[in-house]
Design a protein around this motif. Structure first.
Motif, mmCIF file in Angstrom:
data_model
loop_
_atom_site.group_PDB
_atom_site.id
_atom_site.type_symbol
_atom_site.label_atom_id
_atom_site.label_comp_id
_atom_site.label_asym_id
_atom_site.label_seq_id
_atom_site.Cartn_x
_atom_site.Cartn_y
_atom_site.Cartn_z
ATOM 1 N N ASP A 41 -33.816 43.212 14.582
ATOM 2 C CA ASP A 41 -33.550 42.571 13.301
ATOM 3 C C ASP A 41 -32.777 43.532 12.398
ATOM 4 N N ASP A 179 -52.862 44.501 6.428
ATOM 5 C CA ASP A 179 -51.746 43.856 5.736
ATOM 6 C C ASP A 179 -51.953 42.363 5.517
ATOM 7 N N GLU A 180 -52.637 41.724 6.486
ATOM 8 C CA GLU A 180 -52.716 40.253 6.448
ATOM 9 C C GLU A 180 -53.316 39.731 5.140
ATOM 10 N N SER B 16 -49.635 34.096 8.718
ATOM 11 C CA SER B 16 -49.829 35.552 8.868
ATOM 12 C C SER B 16 -48.441 36.203 8.836
ATOM 13 N N GLN B 17 -48.419 37.506 8.699
ATOM 14 C CA GLN B 17 -47.128 38.214 8.703
ATOM 15 C C GLN B 17 -46.390 37.961 10.015
ATOM 16 N N GLN B 18 -47.131 37.964 11.116
ATOM 17 C CA GLN B 18 -46.510 37.754 12.433
ATOM 18 C C GLN B 18 -45.910 36.360 12.537
ATOM 19 N N ARG B 28 -42.658 41.847 12.700
ATOM 20 C CA ARG B 28 -43.738 41.806 11.718
ATOM 21 C C ARG B 28 -43.623 42.965 10.730
#
Lengths: 180, 65
Positions: A41, A179-180, B16-18, B28
């Motif tokens: 990315d 983080d979530e 979720s971030q993923q 992520r």
């Protein structure tokens, strides 16, 4: 042309053909896309750019050191081939470790397990090759490290890359929960 | 500067971030870096994130006065 030169030329041609073959196999597997574009990315591409820069800078620094050593006619305990082998592997290691630490080594569509398996196989094979060289007395000749040190060099390089990768992945797994 | 608006919007969509990363085609870690304010995404990625989260660029990325 001597037998040595013929063998050397043949080996060189075979390696070139293999490189071209591997390139086209991967190109075909990637659906005709030859470049790595899309694999990483935008953030990863940016970070890989700075890692490439560090790698290129390392090569330049090594070139300067090499020229200095040649100029000073310093007698090192290793052959010129061994020095080239070490100088070849070092920047690759710098690049890999920099990319791993910034999460830019493994592409978003890459298979981490496959990479670890291949890397692990390379480490094991190179350790066996190193042992073979040491037993045959081909690693150090006349008190000098020969270019056969490429084998332990590759083993160390891949071991460092794999170890860094595994440690980093473990840290990321721990962080992802927070983080979530 | 942390992007709390994006984090809130993601949580609002129950992603979720993923999951958000997969929908946007990035890693992520990139989503995590944007939320932490460690990485400034390109406009192209901002638009992709906005589309996935159903928000406008202003709502997610315009700094508050």
């Amino acid at each position: 042309m001597s037998d040595y030169q013929t063998g050397y030329l043949l080996g060189f041609v075979v390696v070139l053909v293999l490189i071209v073959a591997v390139y086209f196999i991967f190109r075909k597997r990637r659906g005709g896309q030859g470049s790595m574009k899309g694999e990483y990315d935008e953030r990863q591409q940016l970070l890989r750019g700075s890692a490439y820069k560090a790698c290129a800078f390392s090569y330049m620094l090594e070139m300067a050191i090499l020229l200095f050593l040649e100029g000073m006619q310093v007698d090192l305990p290793l052959t010129r081939g061994a020095l080239y082998a070490i100088f070849f592997l070092l920047p690759i290691g710098i690049f890999a470790v920099m990319c791993i630490r910034k999460d830019a080594y493994i592409g978003i569509r890459s298979n981490l397990k496959q990479f670890i398996t291949i890397g692990g196989i390379i480490v094991i094979v190179e350790i066996f090759v190193t042992i073979r060289y040491c037993v045959a007395g081909e690693m150090i000749v006349n008190g000098k490290l020969t270019d056969n040190c490429l084998a332990p060099g590759l083993a160390i390089l891949f071991f460092v890359v794999l170890a860094t990768l595994l440690i980093h992945e473990r840290q990321l797994a721990a962080e992802s929960g927070e983080d979530e | 500067m942390k992007n709390l608006k994006m984090k809130a919007a993601r949580a609002g969509k129950d992603l979720s971030q993923q999951q958000l990363a997969d929908l946007c085609g990035v890693s992520r870690q990139t989503i995590s870096a944007i939320e932490k304010g460690d990485y400034n995404p390109t406009v192209s990625l901002c638009i992709r994130i906005c589309k996935v989260l159903g928000k406008s660029l202003d709502e997610l990325f315009w700094p508050e006065e």
